[in-house]
Scaffold this motif. Structure first.
Motif, PDB file in Angstrom:
ATOM      1  N   LYS A   1      38.137  38.516  57.739  1.00  0.00           N
ATOM      2  CA  LYS A   1      36.843  38.890  57.176  1.00  0.00           C
ATOM      3  C   LYS A   1      37.046  39.751  55.931  1.00  0.00           C
ATOM      4  O   LYS A   1      37.875  40.660  55.915  1.00  0.00           O
ATOM      5  CB  LYS A   1      36.036  39.663  58.221  1.00  0.00           C
TER       6      LYS A   1
ATOM      7  N   SER B   1      36.185  42.637  53.533  1.00  0.00           N
ATOM      8  CA  SER B   1      35.516  43.920  53.729  1.00  0.00           C
ATOM      9  C   SER B   1      34.461  44.154  52.649  1.00  0.00           C
ATOM     10  O   SER B   1      34.501  43.560  51.561  1.00  0.00           O
ATOM     11  CB  SER B   1      36.536  45.058  53.688  1.00  0.00           C
ATOM     12  N   ASP B   2      33.521  45.044  52.958  1.00  0.00           N
ATOM     13  CA  ASP B   2      32.499  45.412  51.976  1.00  0.00           C
ATOM     14  C   ASP B   2      33.141  46.039  50.744  1.00  0.00           C
ATOM     15  O   ASP B   2      32.687  45.821  49.617  1.00  0.00           O
ATOM     16  CB  ASP B   2      31.504  46.394  52.599  1.00  0.00           C
ATOM     17  N   GLU B   3      34.203  46.823  50.968  1.00  0.00           N
ATOM     18  CA  GLU B   3      34.891  47.465  49.849  1.00  0.00           C
ATOM     19  C   GLU B   3      35.509  46.424  48.917  1.00  0.00           C
ATOM     20  O   GLU B   3      35.457  46.562  47.687  1.00  0.00           O
ATOM     21  CB  GLU B   3      35.983  48.414  50.363  1.00  0.00           C
ATOM     22  N   HIS B   4      36.081  45.373  49.517  1.00  0.00           N
ATOM     23  CA  HIS B   4      36.688  44.313  48.707  1.00  0.00           C
ATOM     24  C   HIS B   4      35.616  43.570  47.909  1.00  0.00           C
ATOM     25  O   HIS B   4      35.802  43.288  46.716  1.00  0.00           O
ATOM     26  CB  HIS B   4      37.437  43.330  49.610  1.00  0.00           C
ATOM     27  N   ARG B   5      34.498  43.266  48.554  1.00  0.00           N
ATOM     28  CA  ARG B   5      33.417  42.565  47.854  1.00  0.00           C
ATOM     29  C   ARG B   5      32.876  43.411  46.705  1.00  0.00           C
ATOM     30  O   ARG B   5      32.604  42.891  45.618  1.00  0.00           O
ATOM     31  CB  ARG B   5      32.281  42.214  48.829  1.00  0.00           C
ATOM     32  N   GLU B   6      32.726  44.706  46.939  1.00  0.00           N
ATOM     33  CA  GLU B   6      32.208  45.578  45.881  1.00  0.00           C
ATOM     34  C   GLU B   6      33.199  45.680  44.728  1.00  0.00           C
ATOM     35  O   GLU B   6      32.804  45.696  43.552  1.00  0.00           O
ATOM     36  CB  GLU B   6      31.907  46.967  46.451  1.00  0.00           C
TER      37      GLU B   6
ATOM     38  N   ARG C   1      35.326  43.360  43.819  1.00  0.00           N
ATOM     39  CA  ARG C   1      35.237  42.092  43.102  1.00  0.00           C
ATOM     40  C   ARG C   1      33.984  42.056  42.221  1.00  0.00           C
ATOM     41  O   ARG C   1      34.014  41.601  41.075  1.00  0.00           O
ATOM     42  CB  ARG C   1      35.189  40.926  44.092  1.00  0.00           C
ATOM     43  N   ARG C   2      32.878  42.528  42.777  1.00  0.00           N
ATOM     44  CA  ARG C   2      31.624  42.544  42.017  1.00  0.00           C
ATOM     45  C   ARG C   2      31.770  43.405  40.766  1.00  0.00           C
ATOM     46  O   ARG C   2      31.337  43.023  39.684  1.00  0.00           O
ATOM     47  CB  ARG C   2      30.486  43.063  42.898  1.00  0.00           C
TER      48      ARG C   2
ATOM     49  N   HIS D   1      29.420  35.648  44.110  1.00  0.00           N
ATOM     50  CA  HIS D   1      28.686  36.904  43.923  1.00  0.00           C
ATOM     51  C   HIS D   1      27.407  36.716  43.111  1.00  0.00           C
ATOM     52  O   HIS D   1      26.413  37.405  43.347  1.00  0.00           O
ATOM     53  CB  HIS D   1      29.577  37.927  43.215  1.00  0.00           C
TER      54      HIS D   1
END
Length: 201
Positions: free
Chosen positions: A3, A5-10, A12-13, A51
């Motif tokens: 999965k 993580s939220d930190e990884h998605r942020e 990347r964003r 994203h």
């Protein structure tokens, strides 16, 4: 599959938005394509579209960064001795926050221009600009009441009068700083100091 993580998605964003900002600074909103942003980011097209569904969404996100970046830097300011800071100090903090988030003066000017034809950006302005004006008005009222001895109701009214004017002066200064070589934005804003003198009795 692990999965994300939220930190990884942020992260990347943020990587995508920073790449988009660099692309927009070079070529503007209109000329920069999704291909340009993808190349600038070093990510795959799939990562970008995971994203943001379109360039329009990226433009809106960048505009939000620019507008809300200045607002995030603003709050009531006081000196170490507890006295209110001069309203121009707050304006300078707004400028610094805006330019730090936007990487200079070019993006704010582009955002303001695009808001004329983009309903989403216009709506964003309708939320952020009144919030900026409110913080400026409060600082003016605080300064005039506590430092200059102006009655509270008069100081509040004066703050409400001057906040829209200062917002316009600020936008005009940032636009000139972008378009005119050698324009001194700090000196320009300092010319507004007489506006904050107590009103004549």
């Amino acid at each position: 599959m692990p999965k994300v993580s939220d930190e990884h998605r942020e992260a990347r964003r943020r990587q995508i938005l920073e790449a988009a900002m660099r692309s927009f600074l070079r070529g503007g909103f209109q000329e920069s394509s999704m291909s340009d942003i993808i190349a600038e980011s070093g990510l795959s097209a799939g990562a970008i579209y995971g994203h943001f569904a379109s360039k329009s969404e990226i433009v809106a996100a960048v505009a939000s960064e620019v507008l809300e970046g200045g607002l995030a830097a603003m709050k009531e300011m006081r000196e170490p001795d507890g006295t209110p800071s001069h309203p121009l100090d707050l304006i300078q903090r707004l400028v610094a926050g805006l330019m730090e988030r936007a990487g200079g003066t070019a993006l704010p000017v582009q955002v303001w221009g695009r808001a004329v034809i983009d309903p989403e950006l216009r709506a964003m302005f309708g939320t952020v600009v009144p919030a900026i004006r409110a913080v400026i008005a409060d600082q003016i009222a605080l300064w005039m009441h506590e430092t200059c001895g102006v009655p509270d109701d008069v100081a509040v009214a004066r703050g409400a009068e001057l906040a829209p004017l200062m917002t316009g002066i600020l936008q005009g200064g940032i636009t000139q700083a972008e378009l005119l070589d050698g324009f001194d934005l700090t000196a320009y804003l300092a010319l507004a100091a007489p506006l904050f003198e107590p009103p004549a009795a």
